[in-house]
Design a protein around this motif. Structure first.
Motif, PDB file in Angstrom:
ATOM      1  N   SER A 121      30.117  51.003  25.742  1.00 47.44           N
ATOM      2  CA  SER A 121      29.692  49.717  25.199  1.00 47.44           C
ATOM      3  C   SER A 121      30.889  48.771  25.154  1.00 47.44           C
ATOM      4  O   SER A 121      32.045  49.193  25.314  1.00 47.44           O
ATOM      5  CB  SER A 121      29.140  49.904  23.785  1.00 47.44           C
ATOM      6  N   VAL A 122      30.629  47.501  24.936  1.00 47.11           N
ATOM      7  CA  VAL A 122      31.732  46.537  24.840  1.00 47.11           C
ATOM      8  C   VAL A 122      32.712  46.957  23.748  1.00 47.11           C
ATOM      9  O   VAL A 122      33.936  46.935  23.945  1.00 47.11           O
ATOM     10  CB  VAL A 122      31.196  45.115  24.576  1.00 47.11           C
ATOM     11  N   ILE A 126      36.658  47.966  24.414  1.00 48.60           N
ATOM     12  CA  ILE A 126      37.756  47.301  23.704  1.00 48.60           C
ATOM     13  C   ILE A 126      38.590  48.337  22.938  1.00 48.60           C
ATOM     14  O   ILE A 126      39.830  48.294  22.965  1.00 48.60           O
ATOM     15  CB  ILE A 126      37.208  46.220  22.762  1.00 48.60           C
ATOM     16  N   LYS A 127      37.919  49.268  22.270  1.00 49.15           N
ATOM     17  CA  LYS A 127      38.652  50.295  21.525  1.00 49.15           C
ATOM     18  C   LYS A 127      39.506  51.144  22.459  1.00 49.15           C
ATOM     19  O   LYS A 127      40.670  51.454  22.148  1.00 49.15           O
ATOM     20  CB  LYS A 127      37.684  51.189  20.753  1.00 49.15           C
ATOM     21  N   PHE A 128      38.945  51.530  23.611  1.00 48.46           N
ATOM     22  CA  PHE A 128      39.711  52.337  24.566  1.00 48.46           C
ATOM     23  C   PHE A 128      40.996  51.621  24.977  1.00 48.46           C
ATOM     24  O   PHE A 128      42.093  52.189  24.891  1.00 48.46           O
ATOM     25  CB  PHE A 128      38.862  52.633  25.809  1.00 48.46           C
ATOM     26  N   HIS A 129      40.891  50.393  25.430  1.00 48.84           N
ATOM     27  CA  HIS A 129      42.074  49.678  25.905  1.00 48.84           C
ATOM     28  C   HIS A 129      43.074  49.426  24.781  1.00 48.84           C
ATOM     29  O   HIS A 129      44.296  49.488  24.999  1.00 48.84           O
ATOM     30  CB  HIS A 129      41.667  48.369  26.588  1.00 48.84           C
ATOM     31  N   ARG A 130      42.582  49.150  23.587  1.00 48.94           N
ATOM     32  CA  ARG A 130      43.502  48.935  22.456  1.00 48.94           C
ATOM     33  C   ARG A 130      44.194  50.227  22.049  1.00 48.94           C
ATOM     34  O   ARG A 130      45.393  50.231  21.737  1.00 48.94           O
ATOM     35  CB  ARG A 130      42.741  48.334  21.275  1.00 48.94           C
ATOM     36  N   ASP A 131      43.447  51.335  22.055  1.00 47.09           N
ATOM     37  CA  ASP A 131      44.055  52.624  21.706  1.00 47.09           C
ATOM     38  C   ASP A 131      45.162  52.986  22.694  1.00 47.09           C
ATOM     39  O   ASP A 131      46.230  53.478  22.305  1.00 47.09           O
ATOM     40  CB  ASP A 131      42.997  53.727  21.690  1.00 47.09           C
ATOM     41  N   VAL A 132      44.893  52.763  23.983  1.00 50.13           N
ATOM     42  CA  VAL A 132      45.906  53.054  25.001  1.00 50.13           C
ATOM     43  C   VAL A 132      47.118  52.153  24.799  1.00 50.13           C
ATOM     44  O   VAL A 132      48.271  52.612  24.829  1.00 50.13           O
ATOM     45  CB  VAL A 132      45.325  52.875  26.426  1.00 50.13           C
ATOM     46  N   ASP A 155      33.460  41.176  31.136  1.00 44.79           N
ATOM     47  CA  ASP A 155      33.330  39.723  31.188  1.00 44.79           C
ATOM     48  C   ASP A 155      34.553  39.059  30.545  1.00 44.79           C
ATOM     49  O   ASP A 155      35.439  39.723  29.994  1.00 44.79           O
ATOM     50  CB  ASP A 155      32.017  39.253  30.551  1.00 44.79           C
ATOM     51  N   SER A 156      34.590  37.736  30.632  1.00 39.72           N
ATOM     52  CA  SER A 156      35.773  37.014  30.156  1.00 39.72           C
ATOM     53  C   SER A 156      35.936  37.120  28.643  1.00 39.72           C
ATOM     54  O   SER A 156      37.068  37.120  28.139  1.00 39.72           O
ATOM     55  CB  SER A 156      35.712  35.539  30.587  1.00 39.72           C
ATOM     56  N   ASP A 157      34.843  37.240  27.901  1.00 39.45           N
ATOM     57  CA  ASP A 157      34.959  37.389  26.447  1.00 39.45           C
ATOM     58  C   ASP A 157      35.634  38.710  26.089  1.00 39.45           C
ATOM     59  O   ASP A 157      36.489  38.764  25.188  1.00 39.45           O
ATOM     60  CB  ASP A 157      33.570  37.329  25.797  1.00 39.45           C
ATOM     61  N   THR A 158      35.251  39.775  26.787  1.00 34.61           N
ATOM     62  CA  THR A 158      35.839  41.089  26.522  1.00 34.61           C
ATOM     63  C   THR A 158      37.325  41.100  26.848  1.00 34.61           C
ATOM     64  O   THR A 158      38.151  41.578  26.063  1.00 34.61           O
ATOM     65  CB  THR A 158      35.108  42.172  27.344  1.00 34.61           C
TER      66      THR A 158
END
Length: 313
Positions: A121-122, A126-132, A155-158
């Motif tokens: 999910s969005v 976001i959590k995956f990329h922030r955790d990394v 998308d651009s918001d994500t």
């Protein structure tokens, strides 16, 4: 806040192999040096053209180290090394970022996991990329490439939400969406969050829309022409840049029609005197003979001719 990679043109370098699918070290070094002499701002090791998904963890680390050492020992210490660190778990992705740092990379380019798309999910993306990014010892970039992530297209918001993280410093948009690129560049300066076109066929369009440049497969073949286009843009010679962009756009389309990674290796080895056509299976090799039988190859021949005529080889 971490600093984004410098603006310019980067190459997701192919990784040449021997017939038994081991590293062809002399050919890899020859390729790295031709790219560096072609003026590339940086080399992306294990982008989608680098066959990362088909390498062991140790091989991935070795490829980064080989690239950094080859550049350094030949006077190209300022050429940036970016490492693709995509994996299917957060844990492994973080480890690959640690390995990349140890091997000499300055930035990590991170694909979104794709084994279980319904779970991405969005919020989870976001959590995956922030955790990394939280755990990575080097700044990370978001790699958006739907073709290799089971159709996931951020998308651009994500991406904008991720851009606010202090250790996420850019994105490579291989989706080819110029509208998405401009929505991001109009919100973030390249010195804050670097947005790169992920294909040559919108290199100039991206620059005109405020991008930091490109990271594109075609740079493997004609690095000098990419440098020329970038120079024309910087000098304000837009009409000349448009004309060159058109030629590069046709060549970029041709690459997609002659076999992808295998096609890039075949074109390079046929025209520049090093390397071979071997890829890690199940990817398919592209033999030299099949190139000339392909109607799209003429556009690549023209680009290679321009590269050589301009003295970029």
């Amino acid at each position: 806040m971490s600093t984004p990679p410098p603006s310019g043109y980067y190459v997701p370098a192919v990784l040449f192999m021997t017939e038994d699918e081991e590293f062809d070290v002399p050919a890899i070094q020859s390729h790295i040096l031709r790219l560096a002499r072609g003026g590339v701002t940086g080399i992306l090791v294990q982008g989608s053209n680098g066959e990362a998904q088909f390498l062991s963890q140790e091989e991935r680390k070795r490829a980064i180290k080989l690239t950094r050492e080859t550049l350094d020992t030949n006077g190209f210490k300022d050429t940036v090394v970016v490492a693709g660190t995509g994996a299917q778990s957060t844990r492994e992705t973080i480890q690959l970022c640690v390995d990349a740092k140890e091997a000499g990379a300055t930035f990590a380019l991170v694909l979104t996991p794709s084994t279980w798309p319904p779970q991405m999910s969005v919020d989870n993306v976001i959590k995956f990329h922030r955790d990394v990014a939280d755990a990575s010892p080097i700044p990370t970039m978001v790699y958006n490439f739907p073709v290799v992530t089971a159709g996931q297209d951020l998308d651009s918001d994500t991406i904008a939400a991720l851009a606010t993280h202090p250790n996420i410093v850019g994105t490579k948009l291989s989706c080819g969406n110029i509208g998405k690129l401009q929505r991001l560049t109009s919100r973030f300066k390249p010195t804050e969050f670097a947005v790169f076109a992920g294909r040559t066929d919108f290199f100039l369009q991206g620059l005109l829309s405020g991008s930091a440049g490109t990271m594109a497969a075609l740079v493997n073949i004609v690095p000098g022409l990419h440098g020329k286009l970038y120079g024309l843009f910087k000098e304000g010679k837009i009409q000349e840049a448009i004309e060159l962009q058109a030629k590069l756009g046709h060549a970029d389309w041709a690459i997609s029609k002659i076999g992808g990674v295998g096609g890039v290796k075949s074109v390079v080895s046929k025209n520049f005197g090093y390397g071979g056509v071997t890829v890690r299976r199940p990817l398919k090799s592209v033999q030299h003979e099949s190139l000339t039988a392909n109607n799209h190859y003429a556009a690549l021949e023209e680009a290679v001719g321009l590269e050589k005529a301009a003295g970029f080889v």
